[in-house]
Design a protein around this motif. Structure first.
Motif, PDB file in Angstrom:
ATOM      1  N   GLY A  56     -39.994 -10.926 -24.434  1.00 51.91           N
ATOM      2  CA  GLY A  56     -40.008  -9.570 -24.990  1.00 51.91           C
ATOM      3  C   GLY A  56     -38.619  -9.104 -25.372  1.00 51.91           C
ATOM      4  O   GLY A  56     -38.425  -8.462 -26.409  1.00 51.91           O
ATOM      5  N   LEU A  57     -37.618  -9.435 -24.549  1.00 50.74           N
ATOM      6  CA  LEU A  57     -36.241  -9.047 -24.845  1.00 50.74           C
ATOM      7  C   LEU A  57     -35.658  -9.862 -25.992  1.00 50.74           C
ATOM      8  O   LEU A  57     -34.940  -9.331 -26.845  1.00 50.74           O
ATOM      9  CB  LEU A  57     -35.370  -9.228 -23.594  1.00 50.74           C
ATOM     10  CG  LEU A  57     -35.516  -8.172 -22.496  1.00 50.74           C
ATOM     11  CD1 LEU A  57     -34.702  -8.557 -21.269  1.00 50.74           C
ATOM     12  CD2 LEU A  57     -35.084  -6.790 -23.000  1.00 50.74           C
ATOM     13  N   ILE A 112     -32.506 -15.515 -30.327  1.00 47.59           N
ATOM     14  CA  ILE A 112     -32.364 -14.106 -29.955  1.00 47.59           C
ATOM     15  C   ILE A 112     -32.381 -13.249 -31.222  1.00 47.59           C
ATOM     16  O   ILE A 112     -31.622 -13.480 -32.147  1.00 47.59           O
ATOM     17  CB  ILE A 112     -31.040 -13.851 -29.201  1.00 47.59           C
ATOM     18  CG1 ILE A 112     -31.016 -14.630 -27.875  1.00 47.59           C
ATOM     19  CG2 ILE A 112     -30.864 -12.358 -28.922  1.00 47.59           C
ATOM     20  CD1 ILE A 112     -29.717 -14.499 -27.116  1.00 47.59           C
ATOM     21  N   THR A 113     -33.292 -12.290 -31.262  1.00 46.17           N
ATOM     22  CA  THR A 113     -33.326 -11.344 -32.377  1.00 46.17           C
ATOM     23  C   THR A 113     -33.203  -9.937 -31.806  1.00 46.17           C
ATOM     24  O   THR A 113     -33.911  -9.579 -30.872  1.00 46.17           O
ATOM     25  CB  THR A 113     -34.642 -11.461 -33.174  1.00 46.17           C
ATOM     26  OG1 THR A 113     -35.743 -11.339 -32.280  1.00 46.17           O
ATOM     27  CG2 THR A 113     -34.731 -12.792 -33.882  1.00 46.17           C
ATOM     28  N   LEU A 114     -32.302  -9.171 -32.355  1.00 41.76           N
ATOM     29  CA  LEU A 114     -32.099  -7.802 -31.892  1.00 41.76           C
ATOM     30  C   LEU A 114     -33.152  -6.881 -32.494  1.00 41.76           C
ATOM     31  O   LEU A 114     -33.851  -7.253 -33.442  1.00 41.76           O
ATOM     32  CB  LEU A 114     -30.690  -7.337 -32.259  1.00 41.76           C
ATOM     33  CG  LEU A 114     -29.543  -8.153 -31.640  1.00 41.76           C
ATOM     34  CD1 LEU A 114     -28.198  -7.633 -32.136  1.00 41.76           C
ATOM     35  CD2 LEU A 114     -29.611  -8.122 -30.120  1.00 41.76           C
ATOM     36  N   ILE A 129     -41.906  -0.927 -21.811  1.00 38.50           N
ATOM     37  CA  ILE A 129     -40.607  -0.657 -21.165  1.00 38.50           C
ATOM     38  C   ILE A 129     -39.550  -1.626 -21.686  1.00 38.50           C
ATOM     39  O   ILE A 129     -38.418  -1.233 -21.996  1.00 38.50           O
ATOM     40  CB  ILE A 129     -40.735  -0.779 -19.637  1.00 38.50           C
ATOM     41  CG1 ILE A 129     -41.661   0.319 -19.096  1.00 38.50           C
ATOM     42  CG2 ILE A 129     -39.360  -0.675 -18.962  1.00 38.50           C
ATOM     43  CD1 ILE A 129     -42.019   0.158 -17.634  1.00 38.50           C
ATOM     44  N   VAL A 130     -39.935  -2.909 -21.804  1.00 41.76           N
ATOM     45  CA  VAL A 130     -39.003  -3.929 -22.294  1.00 41.76           C
ATOM     46  C   VAL A 130     -38.570  -3.622 -23.722  1.00 41.76           C
ATOM     47  O   VAL A 130     -37.395  -3.773 -24.079  1.00 41.76           O
ATOM     48  CB  VAL A 130     -39.660  -5.334 -22.225  1.00 41.76           C
ATOM     49  CG1 VAL A 130     -38.814  -6.364 -22.974  1.00 41.76           C
ATOM     50  CG2 VAL A 130     -39.841  -5.765 -20.777  1.00 41.76           C
ATOM     51  N   SER A 131     -39.508  -3.164 -24.559  1.00 44.15           N
ATOM     52  CA  SER A 131     -39.193  -2.847 -25.957  1.00 44.15           C
ATOM     53  C   SER A 131     -38.170  -1.722 -26.076  1.00 44.15           C
ATOM     54  O   SER A 131     -37.275  -1.765 -26.917  1.00 44.15           O
ATOM     55  CB  SER A 131     -40.474  -2.462 -26.706  1.00 44.15           C
ATOM     56  OG  SER A 131     -41.361  -3.545 -26.785  1.00 44.15           O
ATOM     57  N   VAL A 148     -31.197  -1.090 -26.655  1.00 42.26           N
ATOM     58  CA  VAL A 148     -29.821  -0.775 -26.256  1.00 42.26           C
ATOM     59  C   VAL A 148     -29.074  -2.017 -25.761  1.00 42.26           C
ATOM     60  O   VAL A 148     -27.980  -1.902 -25.220  1.00 42.26           O
ATOM     61  CB  VAL A 148     -29.804   0.304 -25.153  1.00 42.26           C
ATOM     62  CG1 VAL A 148     -30.401   1.596 -25.671  1.00 42.26           C
ATOM     63  CG2 VAL A 148     -30.561  -0.162 -23.905  1.00 42.26           C
ATOM     64  N   MET A 149     -29.669  -3.213 -25.973  1.00 44.39           N
ATOM     65  CA  MET A 149     -29.037  -4.447 -25.496  1.00 44.39           C
ATOM     66  C   MET A 149     -28.482  -5.248 -26.660  1.00 44.39           C
ATOM     67  O   MET A 149     -29.069  -5.286 -27.746  1.00 44.39           O
ATOM     68  CB  MET A 149     -30.051  -5.287 -24.705  1.00 44.39           C
ATOM     69  CG  MET A 149     -30.556  -4.614 -23.441  1.00 44.39           C
ATOM     70  SD  MET A 149     -31.700  -5.647 -22.488  1.00 44.39           S
ATOM     71  CE  MET A 149     -30.548  -6.828 -21.769  1.00 44.39           C
TER      72      MET A 149
END
Length: 210
Positions: A29-30, A95-97, A167-169, A174-175
């Motif tokens: 999810g992250l 990794i995709t932001l 919550i993860v979304s 902000v990561m």
């Protein structure tokens, strides 16, 4: 209807404790967004559904045999150790932001969910949990009751998955890449930790038989 909601809460309670599936869902999810984390959850729910049906058909009594359980703990440890190693090794990849299009396919995330869920040691653990929850609905003369109970449990697990990934979304927004990379590394270490737990269960089971 009250029976359904009772077992919906039971399914939610079953899914609440942090396990290998929760770790993998959070990681995906992250790294790739809500849908990929949910794909992991759907992979797990596919196995959950098949387990519930198999338990109703009598699988629990077969897997209660020590000589069947023992190798499953060991194989399960190997499954989770591999997933943990892969998570650490590829922590900086795919990794995709937030706002970017994921490079990873939905199907590959679903496959990861299946791999975690079909880990033999994980199956032994979940079968014991499901077996306890479903023990009052094994009566083959009342399949409707079992259907309601099984549907309630799956709905509870689905509710947990959607809530967790929501919550993860929000957190993901902000990561940055470095933070997500370290979450992936930590997730890998936790998965290896679960592998260690399954290995411990294997040793204990062998000692009891010997």
């Amino acid at each position: 209807m009250s029976l359904f909601f009772t077992y919906l809460l039971a399914g939610l309670a079953i899914a609440m404790p942090v396990g290998a599936m929760t770790v993998e869902m959070t990681k995906q999810g992250l790294k790739n967004g809500f849908m990929h984390g949910w794909a992991v959850g759907l992979g797990g729910m596919t196995v959950d559904f098949l387990l519930i049906i198999a338990l109703y058909m009598g699988l629990a009594s077969v897997l209660a045999v020590p000589y069947i359980q023992i190798p499953m703990w060991l194989i399960g440890a190997c499954f989770l150790a591999f997933l943990g190693y892969d998570s650490i090794k590829n922590s900086d990849k795919d990794i995709t932001l937030a706002g970017d299009k994921p490079n990873k396919s939905f199907l590959s995330s679903y496959r990861n969910g299946l791999l975690v869920a079909i880990s033999p040691g994980n199956l032994v653990f979940w079968i014991s949990v499901f077996g306890a929850v479903l023990s009052d609905s094994y009566d083959t003369t009342q399949p409707t009751t079992f259907l309601i109970v099984g549907s309630g449990i799956l709905a509870g697990i689905l509710l947990h998955d959607v809530g967790l990934l929501a919550i993860v979304s929000v957190t993901r927004k902000v990561m940055n890449q470095t933070m997500i990379k370290w979450v992936s590394i930590i997730a890998g270490l936790i998965l290896i930790g679960f592998a260690g737990y399954f290995l411990y269960e294997f040793v204990v089971a062998v000692a009891e038989v010997v």
